[in-house]
Design a protein around this motif. Sequence first.
Motif, PDB file in Angstrom:
ATOM      1  N   VAL A  70      -5.026  -1.885  -4.451  1.00 34.99           N
ATOM      2  CA  VAL A  70      -6.298  -1.681  -3.750  1.00 34.99           C
ATOM      3  C   VAL A  70      -6.146  -1.979  -2.263  1.00 34.99           C
ATOM      4  CG1 VAL A  70      -8.665  -2.517  -3.509  1.00 34.99           C
ATOM      5  CG2 VAL A  70      -7.734  -2.080  -5.782  1.00 34.99           C
ATOM      6  N   LEU A  71      -5.519  -3.098  -1.926  1.00 36.18           N
ATOM      7  CA  LEU A  71      -5.349  -3.457  -0.519  1.00 36.18           C
ATOM      8  C   LEU A  71      -4.484  -2.429   0.212  1.00 36.18           C
ATOM      9  CD1 LEU A  71      -4.838  -7.332  -0.759  1.00 36.18           C
ATOM     10  CD2 LEU A  71      -6.867  -6.095   0.020  1.00 36.18           C
ATOM     11  N   GLY A  72      -3.380  -2.020  -0.427  1.00 30.21           N
ATOM     12  CA  GLY A  72      -2.521  -1.019   0.195  1.00 30.21           C
ATOM     13  C   GLY A  72      -3.235   0.306   0.391  1.00 30.21           C
ATOM     14  N   ALA A  73      -4.010   0.717  -0.611  1.00 28.84           N
ATOM     15  CA  ALA A  73      -4.742   1.975  -0.514  1.00 28.84           C
ATOM     16  C   ALA A  73      -5.790   1.921   0.595  1.00 28.84           C
ATOM     17  CB  ALA A  73      -5.409   2.288  -1.855  1.00 28.84           C
ATOM     18  N   TYR A 125      -6.096   4.329   3.787  1.00 27.84           N
ATOM     19  CA  TYR A 125      -7.352   5.054   3.993  1.00 27.84           C
ATOM     20  C   TYR A 125      -7.884   4.839   5.410  1.00 27.84           C
ATOM     21  CZ  TYR A 125     -12.379   6.056   3.598  1.00 27.84           C
ATOM     22  OH  TYR A 125     -13.649   6.530   3.809  1.00 27.84           O
ATOM     23  N   ILE A 126      -7.851   3.598   5.870  1.00 30.74           N
ATOM     24  CA  ILE A 126      -8.341   3.287   7.212  1.00 30.74           C
ATOM     25  C   ILE A 126      -7.461   3.941   8.268  1.00 30.74           C
ATOM     26  CG2 ILE A 126      -8.711   1.416   8.866  1.00 30.74           C
ATOM     27  CD1 ILE A 126      -9.482  -0.354   6.465  1.00 30.74           C
ATOM     28  N   VAL A 148      -5.788   9.665  -4.935  1.00 29.18           N
ATOM     29  CA  VAL A 148      -7.178   9.478  -4.516  1.00 29.18           C
ATOM     30  C   VAL A 148      -7.266   9.374  -2.994  1.00 29.18           C
ATOM     31  CG1 VAL A 148      -9.109   7.856  -4.560  1.00 29.18           C
ATOM     32  CG2 VAL A 148      -7.943   8.469  -6.676  1.00 29.18           C
ATOM     33  N   ILE A 149      -6.285   8.697  -2.383  1.00 30.66           N
ATOM     34  CA  ILE A 149      -6.278   8.565  -0.923  1.00 30.66           C
ATOM     35  C   ILE A 149      -6.187   9.939  -0.259  1.00 30.66           C
ATOM     36  CG2 ILE A 149      -4.980   7.694   1.064  1.00 30.66           C
ATOM     37  CD1 ILE A 149      -3.965   5.441  -0.751  1.00 30.66           C
ATOM     38  N   LEU A 150      -5.363  10.817  -0.814  1.00 22.57           N
ATOM     39  CA  LEU A 150      -5.062  12.100  -0.184  1.00 22.57           C
ATOM     40  C   LEU A 150      -6.070  13.194  -0.499  1.00 22.57           C
ATOM     41  CD1 LEU A 150      -1.199  12.160  -0.785  1.00 22.57           C
ATOM     42  CD2 LEU A 150      -2.397  11.571   1.328  1.00 22.57           C
ATOM     43  N   LEU A 151      -7.017  12.918  -1.397  1.00 22.93           N
ATOM     44  CA  LEU A 151      -7.994  13.940  -1.757  1.00 22.93           C
ATOM     45  C   LEU A 151      -8.922  14.230  -0.577  1.00 22.93           C
ATOM     46  CD1 LEU A 151      -9.096  12.879  -5.363  1.00 22.93           C
ATOM     47  CD2 LEU A 151      -7.570  14.759  -4.715  1.00 22.93           C
TER      48      LEU A 151
END
Length: 332
Positions: free
Chosen positions: A11-14, A18-19, A117-120
């Motif tokens: 979660v933290l890495g994602a 994302y940011i 999910v990040i890349l969507l």
Amino acid sequence: MSRPAVNTLIVLGACVVYIVLGSMSGRTSINGGLGQDGPIYAAMVTNHDLRSASAINKLTPAFPLAAAVAYAATGNVIRSFEQVNIIAFAVLVLAVCVILDAPSAPPALKACAALTVILLGLPTLTTAFDPGQPTLLAVALISFAVASCEWGNSLLAGIFHIGATLASPVGIVAPLYGIWRQWRLRQRTPSALIVFLPALLVWLLVQYWARGGAAGLLDLTRLSRVHADTVFWAEPLFILFGAYFLVTSVGGLTILLCSHPGWIRDAVSEKPELLALVLPVIPFMATAGLDVPRTIPFLLPFWLLVLSAWARGRTASLTVPLVLATGLTLLT
């Protein structure tokens, strides 16, 4: 390393990625950075008046309510939208991990799903570019509500289901899935099913209030209204447009699953309640018009549960298919 520790790291890495991607993509210049629908939600946040919006915007009260809390701390509407979206993204990635934890999925699968999910584009990256939209929060709360069904008839699970129905009309899939799941498991006592009742009542109340009462609800059933909402599906190019977004709704992971329909059939046969995550979404997709891409991400919980069933049934290494799926995600 324990599951909670692995999930926390993912979660933290994602969130960091994302940011970073959000800062690299910049921000929309429409309406001073608020985006297309942002001014409507901004008025709801700053004036503390949920009644000032149109029916379609009032159907998602969770977003302006959450943004109002952030606005009280920041005093900046755009910053409040961004904070809500970052928290929603963290909740979404955590929901991905929790859903895949049920079949004891390996960390590599959870990491691949989180990266996807990040890349969507939807619901993730477009929200980073255009923060004034409720889709990311809605998908996150619905996904977490579905994940919370593994906790049984707990009060916390009931709260998340209420959040799902406040976030979007599509949120009704969460309590329907929970009820169907309990029924299949033969946990049919009132105490096992009542946890989902408040969410259903909240969904009905929001629909009644946002649509302007019974007359607004009946208006949805008019044949002329239904025809106008579905007219785009008569165009072959629009069908192709919708099919593309459907097959790539979770990037390469859905392409992987769709390449072997038997995997999807086996997952639904094992857990028929998965249909509760698909069938109610179809009317929203059919009547969304050009906003079809915004409705397809609500299928994410379904695809994650199918993915978990696929991983549980495989004895060979997941490395090759996951690498292939990630590559397809980058291409699409």
